[in-house]
Write a protein that holds these residues in place. Structure first.
Motif, PDB file in Angstrom:
ATOM      1  N   ASP A  49       0.714  -1.221  -0.100  1.00  0.00           N
ATOM      2  CA  ASP A  49       0.065   0.063  -0.166  1.00  0.00           C
ATOM      3  C   ASP A  49       0.907   1.198   0.012  1.00  0.00           C
ATOM      4  O   ASP A  49       0.512   2.590   0.433  1.00  0.00           O
ATOM      5  N   VAL A  50       2.148   1.265  -0.505  1.00  0.00           N
ATOM      6  CA  VAL A  50       3.092   2.374  -0.647  1.00  0.00           C
ATOM      7  C   VAL A  50       3.189   2.451  -2.094  1.00  0.00           C
ATOM      8  O   VAL A  50       3.707   1.653  -2.490  1.00  0.00           O
ATOM      9  N   ALA A  51       3.240   3.912  -2.425  1.00  0.00           N
ATOM     10  CA  ALA A  51       3.570   4.020  -3.892  1.00  0.00           C
ATOM     11  C   ALA A  51       5.080   4.260  -3.918  1.00  0.00           C
ATOM     12  O   ALA A  51       5.703   4.714  -3.244  1.00  0.00           O
ATOM     13  N   HIS A  52       5.766   3.452  -5.125  1.00  0.00           N
ATOM     14  CA  HIS A  52       7.170   3.456  -5.273  1.00  0.00           C
ATOM     15  C   HIS A  52       7.670   4.032  -6.506  1.00  0.00           C
ATOM     16  O   HIS A  52       6.742   3.444  -7.348  1.00  0.00           O
ATOM     17  N   SER A  53       8.512   4.478  -6.449  1.00  0.00           N
ATOM     18  CA  SER A  53       8.993   5.199  -8.028  1.00  0.00           C
ATOM     19  C   SER A  53       9.749   4.181  -8.868  1.00  0.00           C
ATOM     20  O   SER A  53      10.042   2.906  -8.270  1.00  0.00           O
ATOM     21  N   GLU A  54       9.754   4.352  -9.975  1.00  0.00           N
ATOM     22  CA  GLU A  54      10.278   3.079 -10.868  1.00  0.00           C
ATOM     23  C   GLU A  54      11.745   3.154 -10.512  1.00  0.00           C
ATOM     24  O   GLU A  54      12.486   1.864 -10.516  1.00  0.00           O
ATOM     25  N   GLU A  55      12.702   4.025  -9.974  1.00  0.00           N
ATOM     26  CA  GLU A  55      13.871   4.117  -9.483  1.00  0.00           C
ATOM     27  C   GLU A  55      14.026   3.116  -8.141  1.00  0.00           C
ATOM     28  O   GLU A  55      15.027   2.332  -8.079  1.00  0.00           O
ATOM     29  N   ASP A  56      13.193   3.510  -7.382  1.00  0.00           N
ATOM     30  CA  ASP A  56      13.126   2.485  -6.192  1.00  0.00           C
ATOM     31  C   ASP A  56      12.907   0.977  -6.535  1.00  0.00           C
ATOM     32  O   ASP A  56      13.533   0.129  -5.909  1.00  0.00           O
ATOM     33  N   ILE A  57      11.887   0.763  -7.261  1.00  0.00           N
ATOM     34  CA  ILE A  57      11.482  -0.607  -7.895  1.00  0.00           C
ATOM     35  C   ILE A  57      12.779  -1.139  -8.617  1.00  0.00           C
ATOM     36  O   ILE A  57      13.336  -2.313  -8.213  1.00  0.00           O
ATOM     37  N   ASN A  58      13.688  -0.446  -9.517  1.00  0.00           N
ATOM     38  CA  ASN A  58      14.710  -0.956 -10.065  1.00  0.00           C
ATOM     39  C   ASN A  58      15.814  -1.293  -9.313  1.00  0.00           C
ATOM     40  O   ASN A  58      16.626  -2.067  -9.410  1.00  0.00           O
ATOM     41  N   LEU A  59      16.048  -0.327  -8.113  1.00  0.00           N
ATOM     42  CA  LEU A  59      17.108  -0.550  -7.102  1.00  0.00           C
ATOM     43  C   LEU A  59      16.739  -1.825  -6.237  1.00  0.00           C
ATOM     44  O   LEU A  59      17.739  -2.508  -5.937  1.00  0.00           O
ATOM     45  N   LEU A  60      15.456  -2.135  -5.871  1.00  0.00           N
ATOM     46  CA  LEU A  60      15.307  -2.937  -5.194  1.00  0.00           C
ATOM     47  C   LEU A  60      15.450  -4.386  -5.954  1.00  0.00           C
ATOM     48  O   LEU A  60      16.119  -5.525  -5.355  1.00  0.00           O
ATOM     49  N   ILE A  61      15.042  -4.401  -7.119  1.00  0.00           N
ATOM     50  CA  ILE A  61      15.245  -5.564  -8.016  1.00  0.00           C
ATOM     51  C   ILE A  61      16.659  -5.827  -8.224  1.00  0.00           C
ATOM     52  O   ILE A  61      17.231  -6.955  -8.248  1.00  0.00           O
ATOM     53  N   ARG A  62      17.574  -4.807  -8.836  1.00  0.00           N
ATOM     54  CA  ARG A  62      18.960  -4.922  -8.723  1.00  0.00           C
ATOM     55  C   ARG A  62      19.753  -5.781  -7.464  1.00  0.00           C
ATOM     56  O   ARG A  62      20.708  -6.353  -7.578  1.00  0.00           O
ATOM     57  N   HIS A  63      19.466  -5.074  -6.354  1.00  0.00           N
ATOM     58  CA  HIS A  63      19.983  -5.569  -4.940  1.00  0.00           C
ATOM     59  C   HIS A  63      19.640  -7.021  -4.932  1.00  0.00           C
ATOM     60  O   HIS A  63      20.375  -7.646  -4.097  1.00  0.00           O
ATOM     61  N   ARG A  64      18.442  -7.441  -5.158  1.00  0.00           N
ATOM     62  CA  ARG A  64      18.067  -8.896  -4.507  1.00  0.00           C
ATOM     63  C   ARG A  64      18.189  -9.915  -5.844  1.00  0.00           C
ATOM     64  O   ARG A  64      17.596 -10.758  -5.698  1.00  0.00           O
TER      65      ARG A  64
END
Length: 122
Positions: free
Chosen positions: A53-68
């Motif tokens: 239920d929190v809006a995330h920016s495309e940049e945040d999503i990209n960082l999360l994916i790259r990290h994991r």
């Protein structure tokens, strides 16, 4: 004649076993699983740190994916798959993403995995 499609069951033991397998050190990147059950687990694992239920920016999503990401597939393709499998919803302009539970219809998930605060694979 209509073909009956059975849902895969994803148990906590399956989930933990797959995540441990992917997190084990290797010489190179792993292939993204092709089988639906393993692919759902892989994509879900990428999002276990995402706040619901929190809006995330495309940049945040990209960082999360790259990290994991333990797979030999780039973050753009993974982000697209997360949207395609209804794990992420995005605004029409692609500027914001939110976690979605639409993927739950694809398999029988153990409630300990998809509960309000998944504790697996962290």
């Amino acid at each position: 004649m209509t073909q009956v499609r059975f849902k895969s069951a994803i148990s906590l033991a399956d989930y933990v076993g797959l995540v441990k397998q992917w997190r084990r050190p290797t010489r190179g990147p792993r292939d993204l699983p092709r089988k639906l059950k393993q692919r759902l687990v892989a994509l879900h694992y990428l999002l276990t740190h995402l706040e619901p239920d929190v809006a995330h920016s495309e940049e945040d999503i990209n960082l999360l994916i790259r990290h994991r990401n333990p797979f030999g597939i780039d973050h753009v393709q993974l982000r697209r798959l997360l949207v395609d499998y209804s794990m992420l919803e995005r605004t029409p302009d692609g500027g914001e993403y939110r976690a979605s539970d639409g993927y739950l219809a694809e398999a029988e998930w153990d409630p300990q995995i998809v509960g309000p605060a998944p504790r697996v694979g962290k």
